[in-house]
Enzyme design. Structure first.
Site, PDB file in Angstrom:
ATOM      1  CG  HIS A 206      28.629  29.043 -42.944  1.00  0.00           C
ATOM      2  ND1 HIS A 206      27.446  29.130 -42.232  1.00  0.00           N
ATOM      3  CD2 HIS A 206      28.652  30.126 -43.755  1.00  0.00           C
ATOM      4  CE1 HIS A 206      26.795  30.216 -42.602  1.00  0.00           C
ATOM      5  NE2 HIS A 206      27.511  30.845 -43.518  1.00  0.00           N
ATOM      6  CG  ASP A 235      26.644  27.317 -39.518  1.00  0.00           C
ATOM      7  OD1 ASP A 235      27.837  27.688 -39.446  1.00  0.00           O
ATOM      8  OD2 ASP A 235      25.880  27.682 -40.434  1.00  0.00           O
ATOM      9  N   GLY A 315      25.878  37.529 -46.760  1.00  0.00           N
ATOM     10  CA  GLY A 315      26.450  38.578 -45.919  1.00  0.00           C
ATOM     11  C   GLY A 315      25.772  38.660 -44.571  1.00  0.00           C
ATOM     12  CB  SER A 317      26.474  33.989 -42.904  1.00  0.00           C
ATOM     13  OG  SER A 317      25.827  33.057 -43.716  1.00  0.00           O
ATOM     14  CB  SER A 332      22.656  28.486 -40.371  1.00  0.00           C
ATOM     15  OG  SER A 332      23.303  27.441 -41.072  1.00  0.00           O
TER      16      SER A 332
END
Length: 361
Positions: A206, A235, A315, A317, A332
């Site tokens: 993402h 993801d 941040g 992720s 995720s």
């Protein structure tokens, strides 16, 4: 997760740790838990070894298992079964057998019912082997008619499911953090990998689309281009390094040191894990569920995730979830923060590596 810059443009892995879904140090409270005959010896195992044994037994029992988890206090693998024949197989292999009410097929059926009848933004569900139920979680955005609908579906599943409320809001953790940058936002680097003999790294899908360029600082020179990105459904994303950026197989621990990463592995419920990310740095937690489904809203539904108690914030992720030298997951999304806590979901690393034909390195 932060992409740590080191001398000579050495790109360190900003890693995030994922918590394994094997319940840690709990008391068995299920009324139908069985006692092992004394002639069987329960093996003392590490979380990784317990996960390997669980995989082996799952194949051997051919559907006779109803899930497994790791008891960190006794360092034993606990395997849920539905009859004494399966229980004896578990005991003979060194595991602790526990006879439960619901088969894995029944719990999988409950998950399918939720998917068909209660696909609502702000919800998640995962099988919890400790309670032998599907735990359904609704975030604070699920209200009114949506909440009533969800409650009715869960109630229709009887003892196979339970409903919980999260104080936060489920969302991908994209914005914020000093990490790897692209025009679409900022994320964290997960793990360095090798594909077709060439250096790459993996992060969250993402975070950006295929073809996007990534840099160590906003507006800085590109260190790589995203070769593949899969979201929703999965993801994970693959970025190919460019230029002379070095790519050690390690995770930044934000204390002047790094954790070497030598392999990828599967999570187990009850496993203790760590997450490294550029916003909140390193935090620890525990895996509480596997094969989780989370609905982030706007049609963004991701399946097959690891659910943990590890905190994370925007941040983080894409950052690393790991256990020792083993890569476990990529951050995720989730709810809450590292002040109040919450739930965080991770994309399993082995699945991403298989999809890309890549290896840790």
């Amino acid at each position: 997760m932060q992409h740590r810059r080191i001398p000579k443009r050495r790109a360190a892995l900003a890693g995030g740790a994922v918590v394994a879904l094997l319940g840690v140090g709990f008391t068995f409270q299920t009324a139908n838990a069985s006692e092992e005959p004394r002639q069987f010896t329960v093996k003392t195992l590490s979380a990784t070894a317990a996960g390997n044994l669980a995989t082996s037994l799952d194949a051997k029992l051919a559907g006779g298992s109803a899930g497994a988890y790791y008891d960190a206090r006794s360092k034993a693998l606990v395997v849920n079964v539905i009859d004494e024949a399966a229980a004896d197989s578990v005991r003979a292999a060194g595991g602790r057998a526990r006879i439960v009410e619901h088969t894995l097929a029944e719990l999988t059926g409950a998950r399918q019912t939720l998917k068909k009848q209660a696909t609502i933004p702000g919800t998640s569900w995962a099988v919890d082997p400790v309670t032998n139920k599907v735990v359904v979680t609704a975030d604070r955005t699920v209200k009114g008619a949506a909440w009533d609908k969800l409650g009715k579906v869960v109630e229709s599943l009887g003892s196979k499911a339970e409903l919980k409320r999260s104080a936060g809001e489920f969302k991908p953790l994209v914005a914020g953090g000093d990490a790897i940058h692209t025009g679409g936002g900022r994320c964290s680097l997960g793990f360095n990998v090798v594909k077709d003999g060439q250096p790459h790294f993996i992060t969250a899908g993402h975070c950006g689309e295929a073809g996007s360029e990534w840099a160590e600082s906003q507006g800085g020179p590109a260190i790589g281009t995203m070769a593949d990105s899969q979201f929703p459904g999965n993801d994970f994303a693959l970025v190919k390094y460019s230029g002379d950026t070095e790519h050690p197989s390690e995770v930044n621990l934000y204390n002047g040191s790094a954790q070497q990463i030598t392999k990828a592995g599967e999570a187990t419920v009850g496993m203790k894990v760590s997450r490294s990310g550029s916003t909140t740095q390193v935090h620890d937690g525990e895996v509480t569920g596997l094969n989780a489904t989370v609905n982030y809203g706007n049609g963004d539904v991701v399946e097959g995730l690891i659910q943990t108690t590890v905190c994370a914030e925007p941040g983080d992720s894409g950052g690393s979830l790991f256990a020792g030298d083993t890569a476990i997951g990529l951050t995720s999304g989730g709810s809450g923060d590292c002040s109040a806590g919450g739930e965080t979901f991770f994309q399993p690393v082995p699945e991403a590596l298989a999809a890309f034909g890549a290896q840790i390195g």
